[in-house]
Design an enzyme around this catalytic site. Structure first.
Site, PDB file in Angstrom:
ATOM      1  NE  ARG A 222      -0.995  82.967  73.690  1.00  0.00           N
ATOM      2  CZ  ARG A 222      -0.238  83.837  74.362  1.00  0.00           C
ATOM      3  NH1 ARG A 222      -0.209  83.826  75.683  1.00  0.00           N
ATOM      4  NH2 ARG A 222       0.473  84.742  73.724  1.00  0.00           N
ATOM      5  CG  HIS A 270      -3.663  86.646  79.042  1.00  0.00           C
ATOM      6  ND1 HIS A 270      -3.969  85.928  77.906  1.00  0.00           N
ATOM      7  CD2 HIS A 270      -2.334  86.862  78.958  1.00  0.00           C
ATOM      8  CE1 HIS A 270      -2.874  85.739  77.191  1.00  0.00           C
ATOM      9  NE2 HIS A 270      -1.871  86.304  77.805  1.00  0.00           N
TER      10      HIS A 270
HETATM   11  P1  NDP Z   1      10.083  80.149  73.911  1.00  0.00           P
HETATM   12  O1  NDP Z   1       9.817  80.066  72.463  1.00  0.00           O
HETATM   13  O2  NDP Z   1      11.318  80.836  74.376  1.00  0.00           O
HETATM   14  O3  NDP Z   1      10.097  78.681  74.554  1.00  0.00           O
HETATM   15  C1  NDP Z   1       9.145  77.736  74.248  1.00  0.00           C
HETATM   16  C2  NDP Z   1       9.508  76.436  74.938  1.00  0.00           C
HETATM   17  O4  NDP Z   1       8.463  75.484  74.702  1.00  0.00           O
HETATM   18  C3  NDP Z   1      10.791  75.820  74.396  1.00  0.00           C
HETATM   19  O5  NDP Z   1      11.540  75.243  75.442  1.00  0.00           O
HETATM   20  C4  NDP Z   1      10.273  74.735  73.445  1.00  0.00           C
HETATM   21  O6  NDP Z   1      11.134  73.629  73.271  1.00  0.00           O
HETATM   22  C5  NDP Z   1       9.042  74.296  74.194  1.00  0.00           C
HETATM   23  N1  NDP Z   1       8.115  73.604  73.285  1.00  0.00           N
HETATM   24  C6  NDP Z   1       7.460  74.101  72.215  1.00  0.00           C
HETATM   25  N2  NDP Z   1       6.730  73.147  71.615  1.00  0.00           N
HETATM   26  C7  NDP Z   1       6.918  72.023  72.333  1.00  0.00           C
HETATM   27  C8  NDP Z   1       6.451  70.699  72.217  1.00  0.00           C
HETATM   28  N3  NDP Z   1       5.627  70.329  71.233  1.00  0.00           N
HETATM   29  N4  NDP Z   1       6.871  69.801  73.117  1.00  0.00           N
HETATM   30  C9  NDP Z   1       7.730  70.137  74.095  1.00  0.00           C
HETATM   31  N5  NDP Z   1       8.208  71.387  74.276  1.00  0.00           N
HETATM   32  C10 NDP Z   1       7.813  72.320  73.398  1.00  0.00           C
HETATM   33  O7  NDP Z   1       8.796  80.822  74.562  1.00  0.00           O
HETATM   34  P2  NDP Z   1       8.684  81.831  75.797  1.00  0.00           P
HETATM   35  O8  NDP Z   1       9.326  81.208  76.970  1.00  0.00           O
HETATM   36  O9  NDP Z   1       9.127  83.169  75.378  1.00  0.00           O
HETATM   37  O10 NDP Z   1       7.094  81.905  75.972  1.00  0.00           O
HETATM   38  C11 NDP Z   1       6.327  80.751  76.162  1.00  0.00           C
HETATM   39  C12 NDP Z   1       4.843  81.086  76.066  1.00  0.00           C
HETATM   40  O11 NDP Z   1       4.401  81.759  77.252  1.00  0.00           O
HETATM   41  C13 NDP Z   1       4.428  82.046  74.954  1.00  0.00           C
HETATM   42  O12 NDP Z   1       4.394  81.421  73.694  1.00  0.00           O
HETATM   43  C14 NDP Z   1       3.046  82.464  75.427  1.00  0.00           C
HETATM   44  O13 NDP Z   1       2.088  81.546  74.951  1.00  0.00           O
HETATM   45  C15 NDP Z   1       3.147  82.363  76.956  1.00  0.00           C
HETATM   46  N6  NDP Z   1       3.115  83.687  77.572  1.00  0.00           N
HETATM   47  C16 NDP Z   1       2.095  83.967  78.454  1.00  0.00           C
HETATM   48  C17 NDP Z   1       2.023  85.188  79.069  1.00  0.00           C
HETATM   49  C18 NDP Z   1       0.959  85.494  80.055  1.00  0.00           C
HETATM   50  O14 NDP Z   1       0.863  86.643  80.492  1.00  0.00           O
HETATM   51  N7  NDP Z   1       0.147  84.535  80.458  1.00  0.00           N
HETATM   52  C19 NDP Z   1       3.003  86.255  78.782  1.00  0.00           C
HETATM   53  C20 NDP Z   1       4.036  85.858  77.873  1.00  0.00           C
HETATM   54  C21 NDP Z   1       4.069  84.622  77.284  1.00  0.00           C
HETATM   55  P3  NDP Z   1      12.597  73.822  72.569  1.00  0.00           P
HETATM   56  O15 NDP Z   1      13.406  74.543  73.639  1.00  0.00           O
HETATM   57  O16 NDP Z   1      13.061  72.460  72.330  1.00  0.00           O
HETATM   58  O17 NDP Z   1      12.375  74.652  71.357  1.00  0.00           O
HETATM   59  C1  OXD Z   2       2.250  87.365  75.552  1.00  0.00           C
HETATM   60  C2  OXD Z   2       1.089  87.419  76.437  1.00  0.00           C
HETATM   61  O1  OXD Z   2       2.360  86.428  74.738  1.00  0.00           O
HETATM   62  O2  OXD Z   2       0.871  88.477  77.055  1.00  0.00           O
HETATM   63  O3  OXD Z   2       3.110  88.243  75.650  1.00  0.00           O
HETATM   64  O4  OXD Z   2       0.379  86.412  76.572  1.00  0.00           O
END
Ligand code: NDP
Ligand code: OXD
Length: 307
Positions: A222, A270
């Site tokens: 993000r 994005h």
């Molecule tokens: P998940 O919820 O499956 O995974 C999030 C990961 O981040 C987990 O491994 C979590 O750790 C880790 N995490 C969260 N907070 C912290 C922290 N403070 N310190 C260390 N690690 C942390 O998310 P997704 O994989 O589904 O998606 C990730 C992000 O990708 C979304 O939230 C979104 O912002 C972004 N995204 C972007 C897109 C784009 O088109 N650019 C499209 C889709 C998503 P733990 O495993 O320990 O919980």
């Molecule tokens: C999502 C994105 O979170 O598109 O799915 O960023």
């Protein structure tokens, strides 16, 4: 009992067809106009449409994306389940984008783009994948899927998460204490973290200073996670060799922002990954069935963690 789809009409039309076939007993609406708000039990949307409290009987709020930060999760009433999108289409597109980004940064495509602009035909030194260490900030659904696609290239793989994890073939780090060790072994840093108060501004000067000189950044999490001033400084000082950004803050960046024309930067609007309606409708329907059966929902957001 009704399902309200609050997003683009093209995807809505596909959702409508799949819902009519799979859940004919559930009223389906593409607009809140003409729907009795008391009937709405399920809402699928990107943003909260106005005042959520008017849907007094809302039970599940589905995000149309994988991220949920746009809802400000702590403002959603606690009795409403907040669910992020987990579906094959969004996973596949992210796999493509991460492979594209890692290979772009690995094979010096930004330097070659710049050479082309100058009419220069010159081979640059090529590191082997086995010597280019890729590290993921975040080891969730999308990072794990991307890692699976990267495996055949033989990059040494690592990831950093909040809680302790074990994934075969991936050196796993977790928590603040291990962030430095993770960064110092990373040549291509991929950010796939959700936006929370803990991750806001995480890609900053201090973090860049812990990476090896000449490291590269692929940012798909993000926009507010990245300090763009620090990024420009890190690129200009040679600390970072290149960056590929799919998210910025704001989106888009102002026209005059130095990142737009920076020779070591690629920006995409994005688009890394987008929810695909056919597969997403199936996954939402599966979750509604689970909800009706009193089972745990797939992708349920933990309000205390914010993701
Ligand atoms: P998940 O919820 O499956 O995974 C999030 C990961 O981040 C987990 O491994 C979590 O750790 C880790 N995490 C969260 N907070 C912290 C922290 N403070 N310190 C260390 N690690 C942390 O998310 P997704 O994989 O589904 O998606 C990730 C992000 O990708 C979304 O939230 C979104 O912002 C972004 N995204 C972007 C897109 C784009 O088109 N650019 C499209 C889709 C998503 P733990 O495993 O320990 O919980
Ligand atoms: C999502 C994105 O979170 O598109 O799915 O960023």
């Amino acid at each position: 009992m009704a399902f309200l789809f609050n997003s683009d009409a093209a995807r809505g039309a596909i959702f409508r067809q799949v819902f009519a076939r799979e859940l004919p007993d559930l009223e389906f609406h593409l607009s809140s106009e003409g729907v009795d708000p008391d009937k709405v039990r399920y809402l699928l949307t990107w943003n909260v449409p106005g005042d959520l409290s008017r849907f007094r009987n809302l039970e599940v709020l589905f995000s149309i994306g994988a991220g949920v930060d746009q809802f400000k999760p702590d403002t959603v009433p606690s009795h409403v389940k907040l669910v992020r999108m987990i579906e094959d289409g969004i996973i596949r597109m992210m796999q493509e984008y991460i492979v594209l980004g890692v290979l772009t940064l690995h094979r010096e495509m930004l330097a070659y783009r710049e050479q082309q602009r100058r009419g220069l035909w010159q081979a640059l030194a090529a590191s082997q994948a086995a010597d280019r260490r890729v590290g993921f900030l975040g080891l969730g659904m999308l990072a794990r899927a991307a890692i699976d696609r990267l495996r055949p290239f033989q990059f040494p793989l690592a990831a950093w998460s909040r809680s302790k994890k074990a994934v075969e073939g991936v050196t796993c780090f977790h928590g603040e204490d291990q962030l430095g060790n993770f960064l110092e072994r990373t040549d291509i840093l991929v950010c796939l973290l959700p936006l929370t108060e803990q991750t806001r501004g995480i890609l900053n000067a201090k973090l860049f200073s812990l990476l090896r000189i000449g490291a590269r950044l692929l940012h798909v999490g993000r926009g507010p996670q990245l300090d763009t001033v620090a990024l420009v400084e890190a690129l200009n000082s040679g600390r970072l060799a290149a960056a590929m950004l799919d998210v910025t803050d704001p989106e888009p960046l102002p026209e005059s922002h130095p990142l737009w024309s920076h020779p070591q930067v690629i920006i995409t609007p994005h688009i890394a990954s987008v929810t695909q309606p056919l597969t997403a409708a199936q996954s939402v329907i599966e979750n509604i069935r689970r909800h009706r059966a009193g089972k745990d929902l797939v992708g349920l957001v933990d309000r205390t963690l914010g993701y």
